[in-house]
Design a protein around this motif. Structure first.
Motif, mmCIF file in Angstrom:
data_model
loop_
_atom_site.group_PDB
_atom_site.id
_atom_site.type_symbol
_atom_site.label_atom_id
_atom_site.label_comp_id
_atom_site.label_asym_id
_atom_site.label_seq_id
_atom_site.Cartn_x
_atom_site.Cartn_y
_atom_site.Cartn_z
ATOM 1 N N LYS A 449 0.830 -1.221 0.000
ATOM 2 C CA LYS A 449 0.000 0.000 0.000
ATOM 3 C C LYS A 449 0.854 1.256 0.000
ATOM 4 O O LYS A 449 0.458 2.298 -0.514
ATOM 5 C CB LYS A 449 -0.918 0.004 1.242
ATOM 6 C CG LYS A 449 -2.306 -0.569 0.938
ATOM 7 C CD LYS A 449 -3.387 -0.002 1.817
ATOM 8 C CE LYS A 449 -3.197 -0.295 3.287
ATOM 9 N NZ LYS A 449 -4.387 -0.234 4.118
ATOM 10 N N ILE A 451 3.271 1.976 -1.687
ATOM 11 C CA ILE A 451 3.669 2.413 -3.036
ATOM 12 C C ILE A 451 2.823 3.613 -3.487
ATOM 13 O O ILE A 451 3.340 4.566 -4.054
ATOM 14 C CB ILE A 451 3.534 1.246 -4.051
ATOM 15 C CG1 ILE A 451 4.597 0.193 -3.752
ATOM 16 C CG2 ILE A 451 3.683 1.763 -5.482
ATOM 17 C CD1 ILE A 451 4.565 -1.011 -4.677
ATOM 18 N N GLY A 452 1.526 3.533 -3.142
ATOM 19 C CA GLY A 452 0.623 4.621 -3.540
ATOM 20 C C GLY A 452 1.084 5.951 -2.976
ATOM 21 O O GLY A 452 1.080 6.970 -3.674
ATOM 22 N N GLY A 453 1.475 5.953 -1.705
ATOM 23 C CA GLY A 453 1.924 7.189 -1.063
ATOM 24 C C GLY A 453 3.156 7.752 -1.749
ATOM 25 O O GLY A 453 3.244 8.954 -2.007
ATOM 26 N N MET A 455 4.097 7.165 -4.837
ATOM 27 C CA MET A 455 3.746 7.605 -6.195
ATOM 28 C C MET A 455 3.182 9.012 -6.171
ATOM 29 O O MET A 455 3.526 9.849 -7.000
ATOM 30 C CB MET A 455 2.712 6.654 -6.813
ATOM 31 C CG MET A 455 3.347 5.404 -7.367
ATOM 32 S SD MET A 455 2.157 4.422 -8.288
ATOM 33 C CE MET A 455 1.840 5.459 -9.698
ATOM 34 N N GLY A 456 2.324 9.259 -5.167
ATOM 35 C CA GLY A 456 1.743 10.597 -5.038
ATOM 36 C C GLY A 456 2.836 11.645 -4.892
ATOM 37 O O GLY A 456 2.772 12.703 -5.519
ATOM 38 N N PRO A 468 2.642 7.322 -14.878
ATOM 39 C CA PRO A 468 2.401 6.547 -13.650
ATOM 40 C C PRO A 468 2.965 5.127 -13.704
ATOM 41 O O PRO A 468 3.505 4.635 -12.708
ATOM 42 C CB PRO A 468 0.875 6.515 -13.542
ATOM 43 C CG PRO A 468 0.393 7.656 -14.360
ATOM 44 C CD PRO A 468 1.401 7.886 -15.428
ATOM 45 N N GLN A 469 2.855 4.468 -14.864
ATOM 46 C CA GLN A 469 3.376 3.092 -14.963
ATOM 47 C C GLN A 469 4.888 3.071 -14.723
ATOM 48 O O GLN A 469 5.426 2.204 -14.025
ATOM 49 C CB GLN A 469 3.077 2.484 -16.352
ATOM 50 C CG GLN A 469 1.672 1.951 -16.499
ATOM 51 C CD GLN A 469 0.689 3.045 -16.901
ATOM 52 O OE1 GLN A 469 0.981 3.855 -17.775
ATOM 53 N NE2 GLN A 469 -0.467 3.099 -16.259
ATOM 54 N N GLN A 472 5.679 3.580 -10.991
ATOM 55 C CA GLN A 472 5.389 2.398 -10.183
ATOM 56 C C GLN A 472 6.490 1.331 -10.344
ATOM 57 O O GLN A 472 6.989 0.782 -9.359
ATOM 58 C CB GLN A 472 4.037 1.805 -10.576
ATOM 59 C CG GLN A 472 3.617 0.685 -9.636
ATOM 60 C CD GLN A 472 2.169 0.275 -9.876
ATOM 61 O OE1 GLN A 472 1.657 0.426 -10.973
ATOM 62 N NE2 GLN A 472 1.523 -0.239 -8.854
#
Ligand SMILES: [Zn+2]
Length: 482
Positions: A449, A451-453, A455-456, A468-469, A472
């Motif tokens: 989870k 990772i989302g933080g 990425m932001g 985005p890809q 990630q």
């Protein structure tokens, strides 16, 4: 007792001809006052009217598209009344043998399907001039007259009182406007008075069969004002009836300041107008062959275009309904598809970003005048489709396209919105990882989870210009959890 409204419309539309209906004067809007006049449209004694064949042809097309019976013979009558903007003291109209009768328009009610509204008759007549009151001079005891508009061909379409709800009334007005635009019969500019509605409305016990006393509201040149009139009249007439009173047959006007309708005059009957056949004009005959030629020459009409859009472009019926509600919108869509074949994406941009802005521009706003041209929208969708920009960046580019009319690629270049090259991304991601050791530990421990933080944070650091890809996969690679 529950009451239901019984609503009908008279639609008045100025036809798109170069010249007037009984003389050769031009019909251009906005010319200096009284410069487009001649003895015929000034009503000089001894002048004679000659029917504009083009106006008659357009009228027959509208009658055909509205499924009317067109009688083999039709003629013109004089409607007598005295008003300063009517120099002959009569209007040439069609009372006894109008050119179309007993037709219908199918209106679109969204999820409720369609409803067929009967057309009582269609007739060709002439518009009047205009009274002008000098700017701000509310207390002068005179009016000035501009007769440029006098004699402009005016088509009147009279519906049967078969409309029962506000959504039906709105669908009828929009459907009629679309049809007239598709036929190129009128430019339908409501603010210029080229399309005007006259509403008649009465109330009766719900489900009843008898008609109540109707009230007419004249000269409405905005669909939203008509909707307000309906609300107000339902309220006003309900009050009168509930108090045991009688609704008077009268003509009312909309008072924009007070937001109410107010009485203008008691309703004249046709007797008051002393109609009689105009001896200056001949009876027009319409042969079966002419009717066939007109029927064969009609363009694709809104419902047919809608069905074709669903079939040909694979978009949902609802979307097709919105896109074909105006001819300019439909043409815009097809021009964009020609430039880049992604119907669903183009339709989505039009149905959200474009329609919202057109609505803000007013009722007369047309897709044909929209600052973002179809080719520009097509280019924007192509830039997304080939991953040149992200959808997020596109949302930033679009308002600038509206503002400047520039092509999206130019805006992307000028504003430095080009996505950051994938090869330049690694150091940026590494920096974010270095700043967030706790999150990196979480990821290494399998808490994906986090990772989302991260990425932001990377997206913020790049102003949304990273793919985005790529971000990630870089985070995973640098954390060693691929
Ligand atoms: Zn003239």
């Amino acid at each position: 007792m529950e009451l239901e409204p019984v609503i009908g419309f008279e639609v008045h539309t100025e036809l798109k001809t170069n010249t007037k209906v009984w003389c050769g004067c031009p019909t251009t809007f906005g010319a200096p006052v009284n410069t487009q006049t001649c003895p015929v449209c000034l009503g000089m004694p001894g002048s004679l009217p000659v029917l504009n064949e083009r106006a008659f042809d357009i009228s027959l097309q509208v009658a055909t598209a509205l499924n009317c019976e067109i009688p083999p013979e039709t003629d013109f009558d004089r409607k007598n009344y005295y008003y300063p903007d009517l120099p002959k003291n009569y209007q040439i109209s069609q009372q006894y043998r109008p050119l179309g009768r007993e037709g219908w328009l199918d209106i679109d009610l969204g999820e409720k399907g369609t409803k067929r509204i009967g057309i009582d008759n269609i007739h060709l007549e002439e518009d009047a001039g205009k009274n002008i009151h000098p700017d701000g001079a509310t207390h002068v005891d005179y009016s000035l007259i501009d007769l440029n508009r006098a004699g402009t061909p005016l088509l009147e379409i009279v519906s049967k009182p078969e409309i029962r709800t506000k959504p039906e009334a709105e669908a009828y007005m929009k459907g009629m406007k679309a049809l007239l635009e598709y036929l190129d019969a009128s430019d339908c500019k409501m603010e210029e008075g080229r399309l005007r509605f006259e509403l008649n409305i009465s109330l009766r016990p719900k489900g009843g069969t008898e008609l109540g006393q109707k009230v007419e509201i004249k000269n409405l040149n905005s669909i939203s004002v008509v909707m307000k009139c309906i609300d107000h009249e339902i309220e006003r007439q309900t009050e009168v009836l509930e108090e045991g009173g009688i609704v008077e047959g009268e003509t009312r006007l909309w008072d924009e300041v007070k937001q109410v309708t107010r009485s203008m005059r008691k309703k004249e009957t046709s007797f008051d107008y002393r109609y009689f056949p105009d001896p200056d004009l001949v009876t027009m005959t319409v042969s079966e062959e002419r009717k066939r030629n007109i029927a064969n020459s009609l363009p694709e009409l809104p419902l047919a275009k809608r069905a074709r859009f669903v079939e040909q472009y694979g978009i949902p019926d609802y979307d097709a309904g919105v896109l074909t509600a105006s001819l300019q919108m439909a043409e815009y869509f097809e021009a964009a598809i020609l430039a880049h074949n992604n119907a669903k994406a183009l339709s989505n941009w039009m149905m959200t970003e474009m329609i919202r802005r057109l609505n803000e521009m007013g009722e007369d706003a047309s897709a044909a005048d929209f600052p973002v041209r179809p080719q520009a929208l097509a280019e924007l969708v192509r830039l997304i489709d080939d991953n040149t920009i992200t959808g997020k960046i596109a949302k930033k580019v679009y308002p600038l396209m509206v503002e400047t009319g520039k092509m999206p690629a130019v805006i992307v270049e000028e504003q430095g919105l080009k996505p950051i090259d994938d090869s330049a991304m690694e150091p940026i991601v590494q920096k974010v990882l270095d700043e967030n050791p706790k999150m990196v530990e979480d990821i290494k421990a399998g808490k994906m989870k986090a990772i989302g933080g991260l990425m932001g944070q990377v997206m913020r650091a790049t102003g949304g210009k990273a793919n985005p890809q790529t971000v990630q996969s870089l985070i995973k690679k640098l954390c060693g959890v691929e």
